[in-house]
Design a protein around this motif. Structure first.
Motif, PDB file in Angstrom:
ATOM      1  N   TYR A 124       0.820  -1.213   0.000  1.00 62.94           N
ATOM      2  CA  TYR A 124       0.000   0.000   0.000  1.00 62.94           C
ATOM      3  C   TYR A 124       0.851   1.258   0.000  1.00 62.94           C
ATOM      4  O   TYR A 124       1.932   1.289   0.593  1.00 62.94           O
ATOM      5  N   TYR A 125       0.304   2.284  -0.637  1.00 61.24           N
ATOM      6  CA  TYR A 125       0.817   3.647  -0.522  1.00 61.24           C
ATOM      7  C   TYR A 125      -0.187   4.435   0.312  1.00 61.24           C
ATOM      8  O   TYR A 125      -1.398   4.233   0.188  1.00 61.24           O
ATOM      9  N   ILE A 126       0.342   5.352   1.095  1.00 63.26           N
ATOM     10  CA  ILE A 126      -0.488   6.355   1.758  1.00 63.26           C
ATOM     11  C   ILE A 126      -0.316   7.614   0.922  1.00 63.26           C
ATOM     12  O   ILE A 126       0.817   8.056   0.680  1.00 63.26           O
ATOM     13  N   LEU A 127      -1.435   8.143   0.460  1.00 62.73           N
ATOM     14  CA  LEU A 127      -1.404   9.293  -0.444  1.00 62.73           C
ATOM     15  C   LEU A 127      -2.081  10.501   0.189  1.00 62.73           C
ATOM     16  O   LEU A 127      -3.106  10.366   0.858  1.00 62.73           O
ATOM     17  N   PHE A 128      -1.499  11.666  -0.021  1.00 65.69           N
ATOM     18  CA  PHE A 128      -2.140  12.929   0.331  1.00 65.69           C
ATOM     19  C   PHE A 128      -2.282  13.706  -0.964  1.00 65.69           C
ATOM     20  O   PHE A 128      -1.281  14.044  -1.607  1.00 65.69           O
ATOM     21  N   ASN A 129      -3.525  13.977  -1.361  1.00 65.45           N
ATOM     22  CA  ASN A 129      -3.798  14.650  -2.645  1.00 65.45           C
ATOM     23  C   ASN A 129      -3.018  13.997  -3.781  1.00 65.45           C
ATOM     24  O   ASN A 129      -2.358  14.664  -4.571  1.00 65.45           O
ATOM     25  N   ASN A 130      -3.050  12.690  -3.820  1.00 63.04           N
ATOM     26  CA  ASN A 130      -2.417  11.851  -4.838  1.00 63.04           C
ATOM     27  C   ASN A 130      -0.882  11.853  -4.807  1.00 63.04           C
ATOM     28  O   ASN A 130      -0.257  11.327  -5.710  1.00 63.04           O
ATOM     29  N   ALA A 131      -0.273  12.437  -3.786  1.00 58.87           N
ATOM     30  CA  ALA A 131       1.188  12.384  -3.635  1.00 58.87           C
ATOM     31  C   ALA A 131       1.523  11.351  -2.562  1.00 58.87           C
ATOM     32  O   ALA A 131       0.897  11.311  -1.502  1.00 58.87           O
ATOM     33  N   GLU A 132       2.512  10.517  -2.828  1.00 57.14           N
ATOM     34  CA  GLU A 132       2.909   9.468  -1.893  1.00 57.14           C
ATOM     35  C   GLU A 132       3.600  10.077  -0.669  1.00 57.14           C
ATOM     36  O   GLU A 132       4.528  10.856  -0.805  1.00 57.14           O
ATOM     37  N   VAL A 133       3.129   9.701   0.542  1.00 55.55           N
ATOM     38  CA  VAL A 133       3.753  10.191   1.777  1.00 55.55           C
ATOM     39  C   VAL A 133       4.282   9.039   2.631  1.00 55.55           C
ATOM     40  O   VAL A 133       5.000   9.265   3.597  1.00 55.55           O
ATOM     41  N   GLY A 134       3.938   7.812   2.299  1.00 54.09           N
ATOM     42  CA  GLY A 134       4.411   6.655   3.047  1.00 54.09           C
ATOM     43  C   GLY A 134       3.944   5.385   2.380  1.00 54.09           C
ATOM     44  O   GLY A 134       3.091   5.407   1.481  1.00 54.09           O
ATOM     45  N   ARG A 135       4.499   4.273   2.825  1.00 53.14           N
ATOM     46  CA  ARG A 135       4.088   2.975   2.282  1.00 53.14           C
ATOM     47  C   ARG A 135       4.205   1.926   3.374  1.00 53.14           C
ATOM     48  O   ARG A 135       4.955   2.081   4.342  1.00 53.14           O
ATOM     49  N   PHE A 136       3.423   0.855   3.219  1.00 57.08           N
ATOM     50  CA  PHE A 136       3.459  -0.260   4.161  1.00 57.08           C
ATOM     51  C   PHE A 136       2.954  -1.511   3.470  1.00 57.08           C
ATOM     52  O   PHE A 136       2.367  -1.450   2.396  1.00 57.08           O
ATOM     53  N   SER A 137       3.203  -2.640   4.117  1.00 56.93           N
ATOM     54  CA  SER A 137       2.731  -3.913   3.569  1.00 56.93           C
ATOM     55  C   SER A 137       1.893  -4.624   4.620  1.00 56.93           C
ATOM     56  O   SER A 137       1.921  -4.279   5.794  1.00 56.93           O
ATOM     57  N   ALA A 138       1.155  -5.635   4.174  1.00 57.42           N
ATOM     58  CA  ALA A 138       0.295  -6.409   5.065  1.00 57.42           C
ATOM     59  C   ALA A 138       0.284  -7.856   4.610  1.00 57.42           C
ATOM     60  O   ALA A 138       0.510  -8.153   3.442  1.00 57.42           O
ATOM     61  N   GLN A 139      -0.003  -8.740   5.543  1.00 57.73           N
ATOM     62  CA  GLN A 139      -0.098 -10.153   5.162  1.00 57.73           C
ATOM     63  C   GLN A 139      -1.521 -10.555   4.830  1.00 57.73           C
ATOM     64  O   GLN A 139      -1.738 -11.456   4.042  1.00 57.73           O
ATOM     65  N   SER A 140      -2.509  -9.898   5.421  1.00 57.04           N
ATOM     66  CA  SER A 140      -3.899 -10.274   5.159  1.00 57.04           C
ATOM     67  C   SER A 140      -4.456  -9.501   3.969  1.00 57.04           C
ATOM     68  O   SER A 140      -3.863  -8.519   3.524  1.00 57.04           O
ATOM     69  N   GLU A 141      -5.589  -9.950   3.493  1.00 64.72           N
ATOM     70  CA  GLU A 141      -6.247  -9.263   2.387  1.00 64.72           C
ATOM     71  C   GLU A 141      -7.354  -8.340   2.884  1.00 64.72           C
ATOM     72  O   GLU A 141      -8.120  -7.811   2.091  1.00 64.72           O
ATOM     73  N   ILE A 142      -7.402  -8.125   4.183  1.00 62.76           N
ATOM     74  CA  ILE A 142      -8.380  -7.207   4.770  1.00 62.76           C
ATOM     75  C   ILE A 142      -7.882  -5.786   4.534  1.00 62.76           C
ATOM     76  O   ILE A 142      -6.731  -5.471   4.820  1.00 62.76           O
ATOM     77  N   SER A 143      -8.743  -4.935   4.024  1.00 52.83           N
ATOM     78  CA  SER A 143      -8.348  -3.561   3.710  1.00 52.83           C
ATOM     79  C   SER A 143      -8.002  -2.779   4.966  1.00 52.83           C
ATOM     80  O   SER A 143      -8.670  -2.913   5.990  1.00 52.83           O
ATOM     81  N   PRO A 144      -6.982  -1.930   4.881  1.00 55.84           N
ATOM     82  CA  PRO A 144      -6.639  -1.067   6.013  1.00 55.84           C
ATOM     83  C   PRO A 144      -7.789  -0.112   6.327  1.00 55.84           C
ATOM     84  O   PRO A 144      -8.559   0.253   5.441  1.00 55.84           O
ATOM     85  N   ILE A 145      -7.871   0.295   7.580  1.00 58.01           N
ATOM     86  CA  ILE A 145      -8.895   1.250   8.011  1.00 58.01           C
ATOM     87  C   ILE A 145      -8.212   2.566   8.343  1.00 58.01           C
ATOM     88  O   ILE A 145      -7.205   2.596   9.053  1.00 58.01           O
ATOM     89  N   VAL A 146      -8.761   3.670   7.824  1.00 48.34           N
ATOM     90  CA  VAL A 146      -8.239   5.006   8.064  1.00 48.34           C
ATOM     91  C   VAL A 146      -9.236   5.748   8.937  1.00 48.34           C
ATOM     92  O   VAL A 146     -10.433   5.769   8.654  1.00 48.34           O
ATOM     93  N   GLU A 147      -8.742   6.356  10.016  1.00 53.41           N
ATOM     94  CA  GLU A 147      -9.580   7.150  10.929  1.00 53.41           C
ATOM     95  C   GLU A 147      -8.975   8.541  11.037  1.00 53.41           C
ATOM     96  O   GLU A 147      -7.783   8.692  11.318  1.00 53.41           O
ATOM     97  N   TYR A 148      -9.800   9.558  10.778  1.00 51.28           N
ATOM     98  CA  TYR A 148      -9.358  10.940  10.864  1.00 51.28           C
ATOM     99  C   TYR A 148      -9.615  11.459  12.266  1.00 51.28           C
ATOM    100  O   TYR A 148     -10.741  11.414  12.763  1.00 51.28           O
ATOM    101  N   LEU A 149      -8.560  11.940  12.903  1.00 50.42           N
ATOM    102  CA  LEU A 149      -8.646  12.527  14.230  1.00 50.42           C
ATOM    103  C   LEU A 149      -8.455  14.034  14.091  1.00 50.42           C
ATOM    104  O   LEU A 149      -8.288  14.539  12.987  1.00 50.42           O
ATOM    105  N   GLU A 150      -8.424  14.729  15.205  1.00 46.76           N
ATOM    106  CA  GLU A 150      -8.311  16.185  15.147  1.00 46.76           C
ATOM    107  C   GLU A 150      -7.038  16.644  14.424  1.00 46.76           C
ATOM    108  O   GLU A 150      -7.093  17.413  13.485  1.00 46.76           O
ATOM    109  N   ASP A 151      -5.880  16.199  14.871  1.00 42.79           N
ATOM    110  CA  ASP A 151      -4.615  16.619  14.281  1.00 42.79           C
ATOM    111  C   ASP A 151      -3.797  15.463  13.716  1.00 42.79           C
ATOM    112  O   ASP A 151      -2.612  15.618  13.427  1.00 42.79           O
ATOM    113  N   ALA A 152      -4.409  14.307  13.608  1.00 43.91           N
ATOM    114  CA  ALA A 152      -3.672  13.129  13.163  1.00 43.91           C
ATOM    115  C   ALA A 152      -4.586  12.194  12.377  1.00 43.91           C
ATOM    116  O   ALA A 152      -5.804  12.340  12.389  1.00 43.91           O
ATOM    117  N   ILE A 153      -3.937  11.254  11.729  1.00 45.29           N
ATOM    118  CA  ILE A 153      -4.646  10.210  11.000  1.00 45.29           C
ATOM    119  C   ILE A 153      -4.134   8.884  11.542  1.00 45.29           C
ATOM    120  O   ILE A 153      -2.933   8.708  11.729  1.00 45.29           O
TER     121      ILE A 153
END
Length: 150
Positions: A31-60
């Protein structure tokens, strides 16, 4: 806006953006983590379950497999990476705390530093969690329930 996008292995490996977590022995999804379509980070996973994104006040917060990462919304710097004791299910927000719900654990996080305040460990698998005020009601897959006070 932050999004998480699945990418092929070769694209993941050729990228120059920071790796937030990657297990080369077990990774099957990339996976890529994108901000306005620009790559800001990447990670991998072993499962096929989609990552969950939660927006907090000053963080994600992004949860996947046995990891949760916290990213600063202002400069997209990495605030924290948590290696979880069991597989991640979902997030809950309540009473000024951020809860990471896993297979057999609930981890209570204190923003803004995203430090672990308390952990509840169980033997049975969690089905779902309800939080009302200072009471946490945990329903387990075996049909039993438990009520805990924060």
């Amino acid at each position: 806006m932050i999004t998480v996008e699945s990418v092929p292995f070769d694209v993941f490996m050729k990228s120059n953006v920071p790796v937030l977590f990657h297990d080369k022995d077990y990774a099957r999804q990339y996976y890529y983590i994108l901000f306005n379509n620009a790559e800001v980070g990447r990670f991998s996973a072993q499962s096929e379950i989609s990552p969950i994104v939660e927006y907090l006040e000053d963080a994600i917060a992004i949860g996947c497999d046995q990891f949760v990462i916290f990213i600063n919304c202002n400069d997209f710097s990495l605030l924290s990476v948590m290696n979880l004791p069991s597989f991640f299910y979902y997030f809950k927000l309540s009473g000024g705390y951020f809860f990471v719900i896993c297979e057999v654990d609930i981890i209570m996080i204190e923003p803004p530093n995203f430090t672990e305040a308390k952990t509840f460990n169980f033997v049975s698998y969690i089905d779902h969690v309800d939080i009302c005020g200072k009471n946490i009601t945990v329903s387990f897959l075996d049909g039993s329930k438990g009520v805990f006070i924060i």
